[in-house]
Design a protein around this motif. Structure first.
Motif, PDB file in Angstrom:
ATOM      1  N   HIS A 506      18.898 -53.086  -9.936  1.00 43.19           N
ATOM      2  CA  HIS A 506      19.270 -53.507 -11.287  1.00 43.19           C
ATOM      3  C   HIS A 506      20.737 -53.947 -11.339  1.00 43.19           C
ATOM      4  N   GLU A 507      20.979 -54.968 -12.105  1.00 42.09           N
ATOM      5  CA  GLU A 507      22.338 -55.499 -12.272  1.00 42.09           C
ATOM      6  C   GLU A 507      23.336 -54.398 -12.694  1.00 42.09           C
ATOM      7  N   LYS A 508      22.879 -53.504 -13.568  1.00 40.81           N
ATOM      8  CA  LYS A 508      23.758 -52.435 -14.045  1.00 40.81           C
ATOM      9  C   LYS A 508      24.040 -51.385 -12.963  1.00 40.81           C
ATOM     10  N   GLU A 509      23.100 -51.243 -12.046  1.00 41.14           N
ATOM     11  CA  GLU A 509      23.345 -50.339 -10.915  1.00 41.14           C
ATOM     12  C   GLU A 509      24.464 -50.900 -10.051  1.00 41.14           C
ATOM     13  N   LYS A 511      26.760 -53.032 -10.941  1.00 40.12           N
ATOM     14  CA  LYS A 511      28.030 -53.017 -11.680  1.00 40.12           C
ATOM     15  C   LYS A 511      28.687 -51.638 -11.577  1.00 40.12           C
ATOM     16  N   VAL A 545      30.988 -47.879 -18.101  1.00 37.24           N
ATOM     17  CA  VAL A 545      30.008 -48.594 -17.282  1.00 37.24           C
ATOM     18  C   VAL A 545      28.801 -47.702 -17.000  1.00 37.24           C
ATOM     19  N   GLU A 548      26.487 -47.930 -19.962  1.00 37.88           N
ATOM     20  CA  GLU A 548      25.713 -49.185 -19.881  1.00 37.88           C
ATOM     21  C   GLU A 548      24.525 -49.036 -18.933  1.00 37.88           C
ATOM     22  N   PHE A 549      24.814 -48.454 -17.785  1.00 34.66           N
ATOM     23  CA  PHE A 549      23.779 -48.225 -16.781  1.00 34.66           C
ATOM     24  C   PHE A 549      22.685 -47.299 -17.340  1.00 34.66           C
ATOM     25  N   ASN A 552      20.248 -48.666 -19.770  1.00 34.40           N
ATOM     26  CA  ASN A 552      19.338 -49.689 -19.246  1.00 34.40           C
ATOM     27  C   ASN A 552      18.424 -49.221 -18.130  1.00 34.40           C
ATOM     28  N   CYS A 553      18.783 -48.131 -17.500  1.00 37.44           N
ATOM     29  CA  CYS A 553      18.034 -47.701 -16.314  1.00 37.44           C
ATOM     30  C   CYS A 553      17.567 -46.254 -16.465  1.00 37.44           C
TER      31      CYS A 553
END
Ligand code: ARG
Length: 597
Positions: A506-509, A511, A545, A548-549, A552-553
């Protein structure tokens, strides 16, 4: 031109498995060496690596070099990229715009670094070990330790933690003001009030009041003033009775200071100005022999070479001053302590004093800037919520002990408001109360540019929203509880990290992983100017951050009735790395973390 490196991490040279990589520093080195190799005509290339929107990092050196080389920047950039060596940290370089070099980090490398955090903790980037002397806190005997000393204590302690963590050999020193002329009046007053002080330690419970009383007599009574003066002479001549009185007064003061250090968990070694008495005597002789002193209205002064205000080395009555002790002290720290880096933490009001004695010790060949680094770490004034100097309502200096106690009381109220007393045991609650109170006081001091004045506000520092220790400590306990509430133990996570390569999708992972790996660069940067607030900003960024993660995850998936359906171990590994990094940041800030709050 795009260059893609294809080998996997393990096949390449460069071993980042034993410590964390300070990525920006590493990239800077790579670019510098590539550029000097490619364009020998460029003497010292200016390489600045920046975080980039398009890639991970970016290097803009081609633009400035193009001017010197009289070439097209795009072309210069292409040549640099072509000549770039393979490196385990980088997967790809390309060009954009007029000649920006985009840098993409190797994903295997990133995953390995995150895994290492979980398996080995945060390991500092390799640093050359140096002997560092940090002079901080340094209150004055018989006077109240005030908020300025509190700032020095908090900032100094944090700098020590940072340098110790990076592997330096740190000597923490408390340069107590224990040798001024004030001791004359204190001892004279002691003799009158407690004639038997040599046999029975005087029961002085309020040294501050004792100081005030003796000062009053000193100012109003000529006969007393004379006796006070004689007492200083006798003390400096090592008369046993006077020495005893001095020791007793110091003892009372130090016990008071120690209460503050114990609460804040500060380690520091006392070494007051009195320690330098004999060294001051020989120093004065040395400076006189070298012809560095000059007379000025009966006193002996010394000028540096840079137009600084002169130091008073010997007063007209033959006594020594704060200047004399700092000159003897810097000599002792360099010659006897073998200090390679000397740090002094005081309020900005003393910056002229530091400039002067650094200049004079340079002129006297005590300090050589090529061999020793010296820093005056200065800070601004503490203001009350009314933006005036921090005082009690009645206009007195605020006692630090009272201030710390008020902090605990306020933190208790705040935690009760959040009903933490209902979920925590009595012991856990007390622990949380103290950690939050002291953590908030420290964090509020460290989280902004230290040279600025700052407004001391319990309401603001205990706010559970925003960049405060209250919020961050709570965020950390929440992160730690994710695995715990899913019944996963820390060992299970490390076992998993050892067995299976980390998978990040995942993009957030990604980041989050990239954010964590900025820590070594942040730490290296801190050592350059000894400003601690970027570490607080980093800590806050990590927690943002993370949020955010987490939004989303899923780390742990549950069904309608709350039963666990799936545990995502990769994400728990990431959570564990976040907690480890945050704990390390708190440790450097001198802030105790909590498992529950
Ligand atoms: N005692 C001094 C004060 O209260 C601070 C001493 C700082 N250290 C030094 N080496 N001058 O302001």
């Amino acid at each position: 031109t795009i260059i893609v490196f294809s080998q996997s991490v393990s096949e390449r040279s460069g071993d980042w498995s034993s410590h964390m990589c300070n990525i920006m520093g590493h990239l800077e080195e790579l670019f510098t060496s590539t550029i000097t190799r490619t364009f020998p005509e460029i003497d010292k290339p200016i390489v600045q690596i920046q975080v980039s929107k398009h890639a991970d990092y970016q290097c803009n050196a081609a633009m400035t070099m193009a001017k010197t080389l009289k070439k097209n920047p795009r072309e210069v950039g292409e040549t640099v990229v072509k000549n770039f060596p393979e490196d385990p940290v980088i997967s790809k370089l390309d060009l954009s715009g007029p000649g920006f070099i985009n840098i993409y980090l190797d994903k295997e490398f990133l995953k390995q670094q995150v895994t290492n955090i979980v398996l080995q903790g945060v390991t500092p980037p390799p640093t050359k070990r140096r002997r560092v002397v940090v002079d901080f806190s340094s209150p004055n005997i018989a006077k109240e330790m005030h908020v300025g000393h509190l700032r020095s204590t908090i900032i100094g302690d944090s700098i020590c933690h940072l340098l110790e963590f990076l592997g330096h050999d740190v000597l923490r020193l408390n340069h107590l003001g224990d040798w001024g002329t004030q001791f004359g009046m204190l001892i004279a007053h002691l003799k009158d009030e407690f004639p038997d002080f040599a046999n029975n330690p005087p029961p002085i419970s309020d040294l501050q009041a004792f100081y005030k009383a003796s000062k009053k007599r000193f100012d109003e009574d000529e006969e007393f003033k004379k006796r006070a003066y004689e007492a200083v002479v006798k003390l400096q001549a090592h008369d046993p009775a006077h020495k005893k009185g001095w020791e007793e007064i110091c003892e009372i003061s130090k016990n008071e200071f120690q209460k503050v250090y114990d609460k804040l968990k500060i380690r520091i070694t006392d070494r007051g100005e009195s320690f330098y008495q004999s060294r001051m005597e020989s120093l004065v002789k040395e400076l006189t022999d070298a012809g560095l002193l000059q007379e000025d209205n009966g006193r002996m002064v010394m000028f540096g070479d840079g137009g600084e205000i002169p130091l008073t080395i010997v007063k007209s009555d033959g006594g020594f001053t704060y200047d004399t002790s700092d000159m003897a002290c810097i000599k002792q720290r360099i010659e006897e302590e073998k200090g390679e880096w000397l740090i002094y933490v005081t309020d900005a009001g003393q910056s002229e004093h530091f400039k002067s004695f650094f200049a004079c010790s340079k002129k006297a060949k005590i300090y050589d800037p090529a061999k020793v680094r010296v820093d005056h770490v200065q800070f601004g004034v503490v203001l009350g919520e009314d933006k005036k100097k921090f005082k009690t309502r009645s206009g007195d200096t605020v006692r630090l002990i009272d201030l710390l106690d008020e902090g605990c009381q306020r933190s208790e109220e705040k935690l009760k408001e959040k009903e933490r007393d209902k979920v925590l045991s009595e012991e856990e609650f007390k622990k949380a109360r103290d950690a939050v109170a002291y953590g908030c006081i420290k964090y509020a001091d460290l989280c902004h540019d230290r040279t600025r004045d700052y407004i001391f506000s319990f309401d603001r520092m205990l706010d559970f929203r925003g960049n405060t220790a209250a919020y961050l400590l709570y965020a950390l306990t929440r992160i730690c509880s994710i695995a715990r509430t899913a019944g996963v133990k820390k060992e299970d996570i490390t076992e998993e990290a050892k067995k299976n390569p980390l998978v990040l999708e995942h993009e957030k992972e990604w980041k989050l992983a990239r954010t964590l790996l900025k820590l070594p660069d942040v730490l290296v940067k801190l050592t350059e100017d000894l400003y601690m607030h970027p570490l607080c900003e980093f800590l806050y960024e990590v927690s943002s951050v993370f949020t955010e993660f987490y939004d989303n995850c899923y780390c742990v998936e549950k069904d309608q009735s709350g039963n666990i359906v799936k545990i995502n171990y990769n994400r728990l590994i990431l959570c564990e790395a976040v907690a480890t990094v945050m704990e390390q940041c708190f440790a450097i800030l001198g802030i105790e973390t909590l498992e529950k709050m």
